[in-house]
Design a protein around this motif. Structure first.
Motif, PDB file in Angstrom:
ATOM      1  N   SER A   1       4.932   7.681  11.892  1.00 41.98           N
ATOM      2  CA  SER A   1       5.171   6.259  12.140  1.00 41.98           C
ATOM      3  C   SER A   1       6.628   5.969  12.481  1.00 41.98           C
ATOM      4  N   GLY A   2       7.538   6.831  12.053  1.00 38.15           N
ATOM      5  CA  GLY A   2       8.958   6.591  12.258  1.00 38.15           C
ATOM      6  C   GLY A   2       9.545   5.596  11.275  1.00 38.15           C
ATOM      7  N   LEU A   3       8.732   5.114  10.342  1.00 33.49           N
ATOM      8  CA  LEU A   3       9.180   4.112   9.375  1.00 33.49           C
ATOM      9  C   LEU A   3       9.348   4.689   7.978  1.00 33.49           C
ATOM     10  N   VAL A   4       8.937   5.938   7.798  1.00 35.54           N
ATOM     11  CA  VAL A   4       8.953   6.567   6.479  1.00 35.54           C
ATOM     12  C   VAL A   4       9.584   7.954   6.605  1.00 35.54           C
ATOM     13  N   VAL A   5      10.335   8.347   5.576  1.00 41.08           N
ATOM     14  CA  VAL A   5      11.038   9.635   5.572  1.00 41.08           C
ATOM     15  C   VAL A   5      10.590  10.462   4.374  1.00 41.08           C
ATOM     16  N   LEU A   6      10.410  11.754   4.591  1.00 41.74           N
ATOM     17  CA  LEU A   6      10.087  12.712   3.537  1.00 41.74           C
ATOM     18  C   LEU A   6      11.299  13.600   3.302  1.00 41.74           C
ATOM     19  N   SER A   7      11.628  13.862   2.041  1.00 42.32           N
ATOM     20  CA  SER A   7      12.787  14.716   1.741  1.00 42.32           C
ATOM     21  C   SER A   7      12.480  15.636   0.574  1.00 42.32           C
ATOM     22  N   GLY A   8      13.189  16.758   0.528  1.00 40.38           N
ATOM     23  CA  GLY A   8      13.073  17.697  -0.578  1.00 40.38           C
ATOM     24  C   GLY A   8      14.452  18.191  -0.960  1.00 40.38           C
ATOM     25  N   GLY A   9      14.694  18.356  -2.274  1.00 37.00           N
ATOM     26  CA  GLY A   9      16.032  18.717  -2.705  1.00 37.00           C
ATOM     27  C   GLY A   9      16.076  19.832  -3.725  1.00 37.00           C
ATOM     28  N   MET A  10      17.300  20.214  -4.081  1.00 39.65           N
ATOM     29  CA  MET A  10      17.503  21.245  -5.086  1.00 39.65           C
ATOM     30  C   MET A  10      17.112  20.772  -6.482  1.00 39.65           C
ATOM     31  N   ASP A  11      16.843  19.494  -6.637  1.00 35.71           N
ATOM     32  CA  ASP A  11      16.381  18.983  -7.926  1.00 35.71           C
ATOM     33  C   ASP A  11      14.881  19.202  -8.116  1.00 35.71           C
ATOM     34  N   ALA A  12      14.235  19.949  -7.182  1.00 35.71           N
ATOM     35  CA  ALA A  12      12.808  20.291  -7.238  1.00 35.71           C
ATOM     36  C   ALA A  12      11.910  19.079  -7.014  1.00 35.71           C
ATOM     37  N   GLN A  13      12.463  18.012  -6.495  1.00 38.53           N
ATOM     38  CA  GLN A  13      11.682  16.802  -6.251  1.00 38.53           C
ATOM     39  C   GLN A  13      11.437  16.584  -4.762  1.00 38.53           C
ATOM     40  N   LEU A  14      10.267  16.075  -4.474  1.00 36.35           N
ATOM     41  CA  LEU A  14       9.884  15.661  -3.130  1.00 36.35           C
ATOM     42  C   LEU A  14       9.823  14.142  -3.150  1.00 36.35           C
ATOM     43  N   LYS A  15      10.495  13.491  -2.178  1.00 34.66           N
ATOM     44  CA  LYS A  15      10.557  12.032  -2.197  1.00 34.66           C
ATOM     45  C   LYS A  15      10.130  11.436  -0.853  1.00 34.66           C
ATOM     46  N   ILE A  16       9.532  10.254  -0.934  1.00 37.27           N
ATOM     47  CA  ILE A  16       9.165   9.483   0.254  1.00 37.27           C
ATOM     48  C   ILE A  16       9.967   8.195   0.240  1.00 37.27           C
ATOM     49  N   TRP A  17      10.576   7.889   1.409  1.00 38.26           N
ATOM     50  CA  TRP A  17      11.488   6.751   1.517  1.00 38.26           C
ATOM     51  C   TRP A  17      11.049   5.786   2.613  1.00 38.26           C
ATOM     52  N   SER A  18      11.399   4.521   2.435  1.00 39.51           N
ATOM     53  CA  SER A  18      11.241   3.530   3.486  1.00 39.51           C
ATOM     54  C   SER A  18      12.486   3.563   4.363  1.00 39.51           C
ATOM     55  N   ALA A  19      12.296   3.766   5.659  1.00 37.20           N
ATOM     56  CA  ALA A  19      13.436   3.769   6.585  1.00 37.20           C
ATOM     57  C   ALA A  19      13.924   2.350   6.846  1.00 37.20           C
ATOM     58  N   GLU A  20      13.147   1.356   6.435  1.00 35.36           N
ATOM     59  CA  GLU A  20      13.502  -0.038   6.692  1.00 35.36           C
ATOM     60  C   GLU A  20      14.443  -0.602   5.632  1.00 35.36           C
ATOM     61  N   ASP A  21      14.245  -0.234   4.353  1.00 33.18           N
ATOM     62  CA  ASP A  21      15.109  -0.788   3.306  1.00 33.18           C
ATOM     63  C   ASP A  21      15.716   0.280   2.392  1.00 33.18           C
ATOM     64  N   ALA A  22      15.498   1.566   2.710  1.00 33.68           N
ATOM     65  CA  ALA A  22      16.085   2.694   1.977  1.00 33.68           C
ATOM     66  C   ALA A  22      15.533   2.862   0.566  1.00 33.68           C
ATOM     67  N   SER A  23      14.423   2.199   0.250  1.00 36.34           N
ATOM     68  CA  SER A  23      13.847   2.350  -1.083  1.00 36.34           C
ATOM     69  C   SER A  23      13.028   3.634  -1.158  1.00 36.34           C
ATOM     70  N   CYS A  24      13.012   4.249  -2.346  1.00 40.33           N
ATOM     71  CA  CYS A  24      12.192   5.424  -2.599  1.00 40.33           C
ATOM     72  C   CYS A  24      10.831   4.942  -3.099  1.00 40.33           C
ATOM     73  N   VAL A  25       9.787   5.173  -2.313  1.00 40.94           N
ATOM     74  CA  VAL A  25       8.471   4.618  -2.642  1.00 40.94           C
ATOM     75  C   VAL A  25       7.608   5.586  -3.439  1.00 40.94           C
ATOM     76  N   ALA A  26       7.979   6.879  -3.465  1.00 40.33           N
ATOM     77  CA  ALA A  26       7.196   7.850  -4.234  1.00 40.33           C
ATOM     78  C   ALA A  26       8.045   9.084  -4.504  1.00 40.33           C
TER      79      ALA A  26
END
Length: 232
Positions: A145-170
């Protein structure tokens, strides 16, 4: 798995100067990294630099907009394109991952400086800063969609973000080691993550639930190989 070739980010500028140099490397899986360099021997009448490679690498082709390099020992080759624009103020250190939205309007990148940012692809203007991971962010990518971002980090967490307001939704938790890479399945109903803990996990985005785990696959492959040999 093919051995990836890497080259100095500003190679196009560095190799337009007499005796200018740029580093390159080849990273064969499970083997030591091979390092080399490219050197400009001067400019041709057509405006194309004459480039030689150090031992172990070959310059197959070069033009004003690209260079094709190979590493015969690892049967690897890559074509690198000259950037038509450069954004130098988005991150303070090297970039660990980058993706562009499906429409081409936005970019997202993570860096060794510990930040993850969304920016305008046309001019590099900063749009959002995504904060919530602890330690380094290793991978980031847009959903279709181009509106949501998926990320993974060294903290062993996978996160989903809103590209519109920068909130972490999951936030998905379950890995015991840093996440090294991710993939989005189909239109984004599911995602896959691979971790330093030796597992890959399939996740349901709607329920924030892990649907399955592939664990110790190298160990299982070894057991299957031994079983097959004993049956001969």
């Amino acid at each position: 798995m093919a051995a990836p070739l890497r080259i100095q980010s500003d190679w196009a500028q560095a190799l337009r100067k007499d005796e200018g140099e740029a580093w390159l490397s080849c990273h064969p899986p499970g083997k030591p990294t091979l390092y080399g360099s490219l050197t400009c021997q001067g400019m041709g009448l057509d405006g194309i630099p004459e480039i030689t490679a150090s031992e172990g690498f070959i310059v197959n082709e070069i033009s004003k907009k690209s260079i094709h390099i190979s590493c015969p020992k690892e049967n690897a080759s890559s074509k690198f394109l000259t950037p038509y624009t450069t954004f130098s103020r988005i991150h303070a250190k090297s970039i660990t991952c980058l993706d562009i939205s499906s429409g081409g309007g936005l970019g997202v990148s993570s860096s060794a400086d510990g930040s993850m940012k969304i920016w305008q692809a046309s001019n590099g203007e900063l749009r959002r800063v995504l904060e919530g991971h602890v330690f380094d962010v290793n991978c980031c990518r847009f959903f279709p969609s181009g509106l949501v971002v998926l990320s993974g980090g060294m903290d062993a967490q996978l996160k989903i973000w809103s590209a519109e307001d920068a909130s972490c939704v999951a936030t998905f938790k379950g890995h015991k080691g840093g996440i090294l890479d991710t993939a989005i399945v189909d239109r984004g109903r599911n995602v896959v993550s691979g971790s330093r803990d030796g597992t890959a996990r399939l996740w349901d985005c709607g329920r924030s639930a892990c649907l399955g785990v592939i664990a110790d696959y190298l160990h299982m492959l070894s057991r299957w190989s031994r079983a097959a040999l004993s049956a001969l």
